[in-house]
Design an enzyme around this catalytic site. Structure first.
Site, PDB file in Angstrom:
ATOM      1  N   ASP A 221      18.655  14.357   3.695  1.00  0.00           N
ATOM      2  CA  ASP A 221      18.122  13.502   2.625  1.00  0.00           C
ATOM      3  C   ASP A 221      18.665  13.910   1.253  1.00  0.00           C
ATOM      4  O   ASP A 221      18.512  15.060   0.829  1.00  0.00           O
ATOM      5  CB  ASP A 221      16.593  13.605   2.587  1.00  0.00           C
ATOM      6  CG  ASP A 221      15.921  12.756   3.648  1.00  0.00           C
ATOM      7  OD1 ASP A 221      16.451  11.686   3.993  1.00  0.00           O
ATOM      8  OD2 ASP A 221      14.850  13.163   4.141  1.00  0.00           O
TER       9      ASP A 221
ATOM     10  N   ASP B 194      12.933   6.318  10.166  1.00  0.00           N
ATOM     11  CA  ASP B 194      12.735   7.477   9.287  1.00  0.00           C
ATOM     12  C   ASP B 194      11.318   7.436   8.729  1.00  0.00           C
ATOM     13  O   ASP B 194      10.908   6.449   8.110  1.00  0.00           O
ATOM     14  CB  ASP B 194      13.762   7.436   8.153  1.00  0.00           C
ATOM     15  CG  ASP B 194      13.824   8.743   7.374  1.00  0.00           C
ATOM     16  OD1 ASP B 194      13.106   9.698   7.721  1.00  0.00           O
ATOM     17  OD2 ASP B 194      14.615   8.795   6.409  1.00  0.00           O
TER      18      ASP B 194
HETATM   19  C1  DX5 Z   1      12.495  10.408   4.113  1.00  0.00           C
HETATM   20  C2  DX5 Z   1      11.766  11.639   4.488  1.00  0.00           C
HETATM   21  C3  DX5 Z   1      11.983  11.954   5.938  1.00  0.00           C
HETATM   22  C4  DX5 Z   1      10.872  12.774   6.442  1.00  0.00           C
HETATM   23  C5  DX5 Z   1      10.319  12.100   7.673  1.00  0.00           C
HETATM   24  O1  DX5 Z   1      12.156   9.923   2.896  1.00  0.00           O
HETATM   25  O2  DX5 Z   1      12.160  12.681   3.694  1.00  0.00           O
HETATM   26  O3  DX5 Z   1      13.254  12.381   6.254  1.00  0.00           O
HETATM   27  O4  DX5 Z   1      11.149  14.083   6.638  1.00  0.00           O
HETATM   28  O5  DX5 Z   1       9.531  12.843   8.466  1.00  0.00           O
HETATM   29  P1  DX5 Z   1       8.031  13.382   8.189  1.00  0.00           P
HETATM   30  O6  DX5 Z   1       7.290  12.292   7.495  1.00  0.00           O
HETATM   31  O7  DX5 Z   1       7.516  13.682   9.550  1.00  0.00           O
HETATM   32  O8  DX5 Z   1       8.212  14.599   7.367  1.00  0.00           O
HETATM   33 ZN    ZN Z   2      15.657  10.195   5.265  1.00  0.00          ZN
END
Ligand code: DX5
Ligand code: ZN
Length: 227
Positions: A37, A175
């Site tokens: 990210d 995602d």
């Molecule tokens: C995207 C987030 C995701 C996130 C998703 O904006 O940054 O990549 O890690 O997984 P969770 O919600 O399980 O942390």
């Molecule tokens: Zn992401």
């Protein structure tokens, strides 16, 4: 165990003071890809990972690394991420006045182009760019914050995108909102790749990442077999 979906580990959910350890944990688990990210604090209310980290990741692994650009203007960074070793380069459809051009630049740079849709963005933005993408990433949460609760409309959206892509070899990636409870329904609806973060495999208080990954995969494959 064979499975009909891939999982990708969201590196931003790793240990910020020891990302090398987090990458090694990912390599040691049954994980297919790394999700990377990038955030600029404007497009989303947070800062993310950056190209020098990807250069470091590449010294440790050949796993595909998928860069998710949550920035206002991704084009100036295409060459930089291609050189750093990115596999997919995802750009958001929102606020991009020339999405077709951006996707062409991504492919010309040697990466696989992917388009990201936030929840409120209609699927029809894909209508005339289906020939230019390899991946569609659907946000099941509002982007930029880890651990958000799923927005249930994503299930309908997965089915709508699946219908739209028809027989084309475009993969659907989800995602955010990926949990033990939601994943099998996402795969049944047509998801090919699930981004796993703080809700599933990055929970150090509950056990090592490899163990949590095993548990996650076992639970989802069992649910899929039962359906
Ligand atoms: C995207 C987030 C995701 C996130 C998703 O904006 O940054 O990549 O890690 O997984 P969770 O919600 O399980 O942390
Ligand atoms: Zn992401």
């Amino acid at each position: 165990m064979s499975r009909n979906f891939e999982i990708t580990a969201s590196l931003i959910c790793g240990d910020p003071l020891n990302l090398e350890r987090s990458v090694c944990d990912i390599i040691g688990a049954d994980i297919d890809r790394i999700h990377f990210d990038v955030m600029d604090g404007v497009c989303v209310p947070r800062f993310g990972l950056y190209p020098e980290i990807l250069v470091g990741v590449r010294k440790l692994t050949d796993l595909p690394v998928d860069v998710h650009m949550m920035v206002t203007n991704p084009e100036p960074y295409i060459e930089m991420y291609a050189k750093a070793g990115a596999t997919i380069f995802y750009v958001h459809a929102e606020n991009n006045s020339n999405l077709h051009r951006t996707l062409k630049l991504v492919r010309d740079a040697g990466m696989k182009p992917g388009v990201v849709l936030n929840m409120a963005t209609p699927v029809c933005v894909l209508d005339y760019i289906l020939a230019d993408i390899d991946y569609v990433l659907l946000m099941a949460i509002n982007p930029g914050i880890v651990g958000y609760t799923i927005i249930d409309a994503v299930y309908t959206k997965i089915r709508d995108v699946k219908t739209l892509i028809g027989g084309r070899s475009i993969k659907i990636v989800i995602d955010g909102g990926v949990t033990l409870e939601s994943s099998a329904t996402m795969v049944r609806a047509g998801a090919d790749v699930l981004v796993c973060g703080s809700s599933t495999i990055f929970r150090p208080a509950e056990g090592p990442l490899a163990e949590l990954t095993k548990k996650f995969l076992k639970s989802v494959t069992t649910q899929l077999e039962e359906s």
